[in-house]
Design a protein around this motif. Structure first.
Motif, PDB file in Angstrom:
ATOM      1  N   MET A   1      37.601  33.906  40.207  1.00  0.00           N
ATOM      2  CA  MET A   1      36.645  34.920  40.616  1.00  0.00           C
ATOM      3  C   MET A   1      35.411  34.760  39.734  1.00  0.00           C
ATOM      4  O   MET A   1      35.526  34.670  38.520  1.00  0.00           O
ATOM      5  N   THR A   2      34.245  34.751  40.339  1.00  0.00           N
ATOM      6  CA  THR A   2      33.008  34.572  39.583  1.00  0.00           C
ATOM      7  C   THR A   2      32.487  35.910  39.071  1.00  0.00           C
ATOM      8  O   THR A   2      32.923  36.976  39.518  1.00  0.00           O
ATOM      9  N   VAL A   3      31.528  35.835  38.149  1.00  0.00           N
ATOM     10  CA  VAL A   3      30.915  37.042  37.598  1.00  0.00           C
ATOM     11  C   VAL A   3      30.233  37.831  38.714  1.00  0.00           C
ATOM     12  O   VAL A   3      30.325  39.061  38.773  1.00  0.00           O
ATOM     13  N   GLU A   4      29.574  37.116  39.614  1.00  0.00           N
ATOM     14  CA  GLU A   4      28.879  37.782  40.714  1.00  0.00           C
ATOM     15  C   GLU A   4      29.866  38.539  41.612  1.00  0.00           C
ATOM     16  O   GLU A   4      29.581  39.648  42.053  1.00  0.00           O
ATOM     17  N   GLU A   5      31.038  37.943  41.880  1.00  0.00           N
ATOM     18  CA  GLU A   5      32.057  38.609  42.696  1.00  0.00           C
ATOM     19  C   GLU A   5      32.587  39.855  41.994  1.00  0.00           C
ATOM     20  O   GLU A   5      32.816  40.879  42.626  1.00  0.00           O
ATOM     21  N   ILE A   6      32.775  39.768  40.679  1.00  0.00           N
ATOM     22  CA  ILE A   6      33.246  40.921  39.917  1.00  0.00           C
ATOM     23  C   ILE A   6      32.195  42.024  39.932  1.00  0.00           C
ATOM     24  O   ILE A   6      32.513  43.202  40.087  1.00  0.00           O
ATOM     25  N   GLU A   7      30.920  41.642  39.790  1.00  0.00           N
ATOM     26  CA  GLU A   7      29.844  42.635  39.844  1.00  0.00           C
ATOM     27  C   GLU A   7      29.795  43.318  41.212  1.00  0.00           C
ATOM     28  O   GLU A   7      29.629  44.539  41.299  1.00  0.00           O
ATOM     29  N   ARG A   8      29.957  42.544  42.290  1.00  0.00           N
ATOM     30  CA  ARG A   8      29.969  43.139  43.641  1.00  0.00           C
ATOM     31  C   ARG A   8      31.163  44.066  43.818  1.00  0.00           C
ATOM     32  O   ARG A   8      31.050  45.154  44.377  1.00  0.00           O
ATOM     33  N   LEU A   9      32.333  43.646  43.318  1.00  0.00           N
ATOM     34  CA  LEU A   9      33.538  44.474  43.414  1.00  0.00           C
ATOM     35  C   LEU A   9      33.347  45.773  42.639  1.00  0.00           C
ATOM     36  O   LEU A   9      33.695  46.852  43.133  1.00  0.00           O
ATOM     37  N   THR A  10      32.768  45.687  41.452  1.00  0.00           N
ATOM     38  CA  THR A  10      32.515  46.873  40.637  1.00  0.00           C
ATOM     39  C   THR A  10      31.563  47.824  41.351  1.00  0.00           C
ATOM     40  O   THR A  10      31.798  49.036  41.401  1.00  0.00           O
ATOM     41  N   ALA A  11      30.489  47.289  41.927  1.00  0.00           N
ATOM     42  CA  ALA A  11      29.521  48.121  42.652  1.00  0.00           C
ATOM     43  C   ALA A  11      30.178  48.774  43.869  1.00  0.00           C
ATOM     44  O   ALA A  11      29.954  49.956  44.151  1.00  0.00           O
ATOM     45  N   TRP A  12      30.998  48.032  44.579  1.00  0.00           N
ATOM     46  CA  TRP A  12      31.680  48.581  45.757  1.00  0.00           C
ATOM     47  C   TRP A  12      32.620  49.703  45.344  1.00  0.00           C
ATOM     48  O   TRP A  12      32.645  50.760  45.978  1.00  0.00           O
TER      49      TRP A  12
END
Length: 129
Positions: A1-12
């Protein structure tokens, strides 16, 4: 999982009101626990827009090395043109070494972390212009 995916998951999760989530798959697990932080913003001051970091981030937790521990030579120099996937630093975890690679083509900026600094997953290490 990339940092960008984690950031999107956190925002969601934050927008959905989810306070905690845990994901597990073979060789990888992630647990996010969000805490509500309320900050007062003066009415006259508009919130500043955050810009996404465009650069090289730490691929994990460890000690950031500008020079390769076995050769003593610098892995990459500021101002150097790098290509996507090229090694620009080393992350040391005990005796293990993990390559830090450029996520895109560009020119490497100055290091944002000092040699020997302990860094966490996603810590910005270099700007990429």
């Amino acid at each position: 999982m990339t940092v960008e995916e984690i950031e999107r998951l956190t925002a969601w999760c934050a927008s959905a009101g989810i306070g905690e989530i845990e994901l597990s798959e073979a060789g990888f697990s992630l647990r996010l626990h969000m805490q509500a932080v309320v900050a007062e913003t003066p009415a006259a001051e508009a919130p500043k827009a955050e810009t996404a970091f465009k650069g090289v981030r730490a691929p994990g937790v460890g000690v950031f090395r500008l020079d390769h521990p076995t050769t003593g030579r610098s892995v990459a120099e500021p101002g150097q043109t790098v290509r996507k996937g090229e090694t620009v630093g080393v992350l040391q975890v005990g005796p293990c070494l993990k390559a830090i690679v450029a996520p895109a083509d560009g020119v490497l900026g100055a290091a944002l972390a000092e040699d020997g600094a302990v860094v966490g997953y996603g810590t910005p290490l270099y700007e990429l212009v």
